[in-house]
Design a protein around this motif. Structure first.
Motif, PDB file in Angstrom:
ATOM      1  N   ALA A 281       0.820 -10.799 -26.740  1.00  0.00           N
ATOM      2  CA  ALA A 281       2.272 -10.711 -26.955  1.00  0.00           C
ATOM      3  C   ALA A 281       2.573 -10.109 -28.320  1.00  0.00           C
ATOM      4  N   ALA A 282       1.790 -10.527 -29.338  1.00  0.00           N
ATOM      5  CA  ALA A 282       1.983  -9.995 -30.693  1.00  0.00           C
ATOM      6  C   ALA A 282       1.647  -8.503 -30.738  1.00  0.00           C
ATOM      7  N   GLU A 283       0.583  -8.096 -30.022  1.00  0.00           N
ATOM      8  CA  GLU A 283       0.211  -6.684 -29.980  1.00  0.00           C
ATOM      9  C   GLU A 283       1.299  -5.844 -29.328  1.00  0.00           C
ATOM     10  N   THR A 284       1.852  -6.369 -28.230  1.00  0.00           N
ATOM     11  CA  THR A 284       2.922  -5.655 -27.531  1.00  0.00           C
ATOM     12  C   THR A 284       4.142  -5.511 -28.427  1.00  0.00           C
ATOM     13  N   LYS A 285       4.473  -6.605 -29.125  1.00  0.00           N
ATOM     14  CA  LYS A 285       5.620  -6.575 -30.038  1.00  0.00           C
ATOM     15  C   LYS A 285       5.394  -5.579 -31.165  1.00  0.00           C
ATOM     16  N   LEU A 286       4.157  -5.551 -31.693  1.00  0.00           N
ATOM     17  CA  LEU A 286       3.838  -4.636 -32.790  1.00  0.00           C
ATOM     18  C   LEU A 286       3.906  -3.187 -32.328  1.00  0.00           C
ATOM     19  N   LYS A 287       3.380  -2.913 -31.110  1.00  0.00           N
ATOM     20  CA  LYS A 287       3.444  -1.550 -30.585  1.00  0.00           C
ATOM     21  C   LYS A 287       4.892  -1.098 -30.422  1.00  0.00           C
ATOM     22  N   LYS A 288       5.719  -2.006 -29.908  1.00  0.00           N
ATOM     23  CA  LYS A 288       7.133  -1.670 -29.722  1.00  0.00           C
ATOM     24  C   LYS A 288       7.796  -1.395 -31.061  1.00  0.00           C
ATOM     25  N   LYS A 289       7.486  -2.251 -32.054  1.00  0.00           N
ATOM     26  CA  LYS A 289       8.093  -2.074 -33.375  1.00  0.00           C
ATOM     27  C   LYS A 289       7.626  -0.765 -34.017  1.00  0.00           C
ATOM     28  N   ASN A 290       6.335  -0.443 -33.880  1.00  0.00           N
ATOM     29  CA  ASN A 290       5.822   0.803 -34.448  1.00  0.00           C
ATOM     30  C   ASN A 290       6.473   2.013 -33.789  1.00  0.00           C
ATOM     31  N   LYS A 291       6.682   1.916 -32.464  1.00  0.00           N
ATOM     32  CA  LYS A 291       7.339   3.006 -31.752  1.00  0.00           C
ATOM     33  C   LYS A 291       8.773   3.175 -32.258  1.00  0.00           C
ATOM     34  N   GLN A 292       9.463   2.054 -32.442  1.00  0.00           N
ATOM     35  CA  GLN A 292      10.830   2.113 -32.945  1.00  0.00           C
ATOM     36  C   GLN A 292      10.872   2.707 -34.349  1.00  0.00           C
ATOM     37  N   LEU A 293       9.904   2.313 -35.194  1.00  0.00           N
ATOM     38  CA  LEU A 293       9.867   2.832 -36.556  1.00  0.00           C
ATOM     39  C   LEU A 293       9.607   4.334 -36.570  1.00  0.00           C
ATOM     40  N   ASP A 294       8.690   4.794 -35.690  1.00  0.00           N
ATOM     41  CA  ASP A 294       8.402   6.228 -35.616  1.00  0.00           C
ATOM     42  C   ASP A 294       9.648   7.000 -35.201  1.00  0.00           C
ATOM     43  N   GLU A 295      10.337   6.487 -34.171  1.00  0.00           N
ATOM     44  CA  GLU A 295      11.542   7.160 -33.697  1.00  0.00           C
ATOM     45  C   GLU A 295      12.632   7.139 -34.768  1.00  0.00           C
ATOM     46  N   PHE A 296      12.762   5.993 -35.425  1.00  0.00           N
ATOM     47  CA  PHE A 296      13.778   5.843 -36.473  1.00  0.00           C
ATOM     48  C   PHE A 296      13.495   6.805 -37.615  1.00  0.00           C
TER      49      PHE A 296
ATOM     50  N   LEU B 286      19.817  -1.409 -44.574  1.00  0.00           N
ATOM     51  CA  LEU B 286      20.144  -2.429 -43.581  1.00  0.00           C
ATOM     52  C   LEU B 286      18.990  -2.604 -42.606  1.00  0.00           C
ATOM     53  N   PHE B 287      18.407  -1.482 -42.179  1.00  0.00           N
ATOM     54  CA  PHE B 287      17.272  -1.524 -41.252  1.00  0.00           C
ATOM     55  C   PHE B 287      16.112  -2.287 -41.872  1.00  0.00           C
ATOM     56  N   ALA B 288      15.822  -2.015 -43.156  1.00  0.00           N
ATOM     57  CA  ALA B 288      14.730  -2.711 -43.842  1.00  0.00           C
ATOM     58  C   ALA B 288      14.998  -4.210 -43.908  1.00  0.00           C
ATOM     59  N   ARG B 289      16.249  -4.575 -44.147  1.00  0.00           N
ATOM     60  CA  ARG B 289      16.590  -5.996 -44.221  1.00  0.00           C
ATOM     61  C   ARG B 289      16.473  -6.660 -42.855  1.00  0.00           C
ATOM     62  N   MET B 290      16.807  -5.903 -41.802  1.00  0.00           N
ATOM     63  CA  MET B 290      16.643  -6.428 -40.450  1.00  0.00           C
ATOM     64  C   MET B 290      15.186  -6.732 -40.163  1.00  0.00           C
ATOM     65  N   GLU B 291      14.286  -5.854 -40.613  1.00  0.00           N
ATOM     66  CA  GLU B 291      12.860  -6.063 -40.380  1.00  0.00           C
ATOM     67  C   GLU B 291      12.364  -7.322 -41.082  1.00  0.00           C
ATOM     68  N   LYS B 292      12.928  -7.633 -42.234  1.00  0.00           N
ATOM     69  CA  LYS B 292      12.523  -8.823 -42.974  1.00  0.00           C
ATOM     70  C   LYS B 292      13.149 -10.084 -42.406  1.00  0.00           C
ATOM     71  N   GLY B 293      14.225  -9.924 -41.640  1.00  0.00           N
ATOM     72  CA  GLY B 293      14.932 -11.092 -41.106  1.00  0.00           C
ATOM     73  C   GLY B 293      15.630 -11.881 -42.191  1.00  0.00           C
ATOM     74  N   ASP B 294      15.996 -11.189 -43.267  1.00  0.00           N
ATOM     75  CA  ASP B 294      16.593 -11.843 -44.435  1.00  0.00           C
ATOM     76  C   ASP B 294      18.099 -11.965 -44.257  1.00  0.00           C
ATOM     77  N   CYS B 295      18.556 -12.968 -43.528  1.00  0.00           N
ATOM     78  CA  CYS B 295      19.983 -13.127 -43.287  1.00  0.00           C
ATOM     79  C   CYS B 295      20.296 -14.574 -42.918  1.00  0.00           C
ATOM     80  N   VAL B 296      21.548 -14.934 -43.116  1.00  0.00           N
ATOM     81  CA  VAL B 296      22.028 -16.274 -42.762  1.00  0.00           C
ATOM     82  C   VAL B 296      23.215 -16.117 -41.833  1.00  0.00           C
ATOM     83  N   PHE B 297      23.136 -16.702 -40.638  1.00  0.00           N
ATOM     84  CA  PHE B 297      24.223 -16.592 -39.673  1.00  0.00           C
ATOM     85  C   PHE B 297      25.356 -17.547 -40.041  1.00  0.00           C
ATOM     86  N   SER B 298      26.576 -17.136 -39.681  1.00  0.00           N
ATOM     87  CA  SER B 298      27.750 -17.979 -39.923  1.00  0.00           C
ATOM     88  C   SER B 298      28.823 -17.662 -38.881  1.00  0.00           C
TER      89      SER B 298
END
Length: 376
Positions: free
Chosen positions: A147-162, A219-231
């Motif tokens: 599952a982690a490998e699949t998630k990483l592949k998806k994230k790498n693909k998104q980063l390449d496209e981005f 903003l994209f970099a911050r999303m990758e870090k998950g550095d946020c507080v919901f309200s």
């Protein structure tokens, strides 16, 4: 109670006889005890591929008890479609037994008692005992790793496209700014004050576009870090700063914007959702009619709130609608020109907020972009 005790004792005796026969019980310390201490599932089989015993971890892994698998074929743990080839592997292994990992570079699959298949990693060993040669298989459930490998592949693909989209957009805007600046420097006396002002305005517009791209990169970099507080957020309060950021475009296009002042609130992260509205509103300004007439509203649907922004532009063909939010898709770039990372950001933000983004449109009737989020 006596019946249960007798049944348990009979089971223990049966297992002990099997262990003795296989030569697995010697003195006070047993290989069986060692097997039970392992984090991996362990299966002991004879040369015919019949199960002698399994450890507790193997019981937990595949859902079978020790007593119900004793004497059964090891193929019991293999999906039916793979059993024939697996039997050949077992025969081949006992012909030339050795310690080795199994399935390097392959996707191996085990089957639970309930029929569910799980990805596994297998290592094989063997042992010569009084009753003959036995095989030992060490089974590791690698579902989490897969599952982690699949998630990483998806994230790498998104980063390449981005990265590809960002590089294209940055290069286009920088080239335009450099070209106009050099033209003004090289031929300063050839332009009237009005023409010079127009070119300087284009340079300033290009600079603002670069600023927005950099803002979205951050903003994209911050999303990758998950550095946020919901309200709890009232969405209309996020649209005001977006209108301020776009006030020049709104004025230049003489746009009309009407907003339904509903009291709907959602759970989210302010900076992310402001960026969603920035992209939605800037697209409505770019691709709306002349002048753009834009309506913003919302409605409650069960446990979610659906927000929408409608324009009076030329609309999008039905066959292109599903391509609008596709990451890095050439067709999407054709449909939504300009800052290509905008709707990519929208899609990722909304998904991370457990929401959904979509669009409806008819040629000649404008487009409606939607955003649904959990209600607060």
């Amino acid at each position: 109670m006596d019946h249960e005790i007798n049944k348990l004792q009979a089971e223990q005796e049966a297992q002990k006889r099997i262990a003795f026969t296989a030569g697995l019980l010697q003195g006070d310390i047993t290989i069986r005890t060692f097997m039970e201490s392992l984090a991996e599932g362990v299966v002991v089989i004879n040369i015919d591929g019949r199960i002698i015993l399994i450890n507790q971890r193997m019981e937990e892994l595949l859902g079978y008890s020790k007593i119900e698998v004793q004497g059964e074929s090891i193929s019991l743990f293999i999906p039916e479609r793979l059993r024939a080839i697996h039997d050949k592997h077992i025969s081949s292994y006992f012909s030339h037994p050795r310690i080795r990992p199994m399935g390097i570079g392959l996707d191996l699959t085990g089957q639970r008692k309930d029929g569910k298949e799980i990805p596994v990693e297998v290592s094989l060993s063997n042992l010569e005992v009084d009753s003959g040669r036995i095989g030992l298989a060490f089974i590791t459930d690698i579902s989490a790793r897969k599952a982690a490998e699949t998630k990483l592949k998806k994230k790498n693909k998104q980063l390449d496209e981005f990265a590809s989209i960002v590089a294209h957009d940055l290069n286009s805007d920088v080239s335009a700014i450099v070209g106009l600046s050099e033209m003004l420097i090289d031929a300063e006396d050839d332009f009237s004050a009005e023409e010079t002002r127009e070119y300087l305005q284009e340079i300033a517009n290009g600079g603002r576009k670069l600023s927005e791209i950099i803002r979205e990169l951050l903003l994209f970099a911050r999303m990758e870090k998950g550095d946020c507080v919901f309200s709890r957020l009232k969405m209309t309060s996020l649209i005001a700063p977006v209108q301020e950021r776009l006030k020049r475009e709104i004025a230049d296009r003489s746009a009309s914007i009407s907003i339904d002042e509903s009291g709907h609130t959602v759970m989210g992260y302010g900076p992310w959702l402001e960026e969603v509205w920035f992209n939605y509103l800037s697209n409505a300004l770019k691709y709306g009619g002349t002048p753009p007439i834009i309506e913003i509203g919302s409605r409650k649907e069960n446990d979610t709130v659906v927000f929408w922004i409608k324009d009076n532009g030329p609309g999008i063909a039905a066959e292109d609608l599903e391509l609008v939010f596709n990451d890095g898709n050439d067709a999407r770039k054709r449909i939504i020109k300009g800052n290509g990372i905008g709707l990519t950001i929208v899609k990722r933000i909304v998904e991370q907020l457990s929401g959904k983004a979509w669009v409806t449109s008819e040629p000649g009737q404008g487009s409606v972009f939607y955003l649904s989020l959990p209600s607060a």
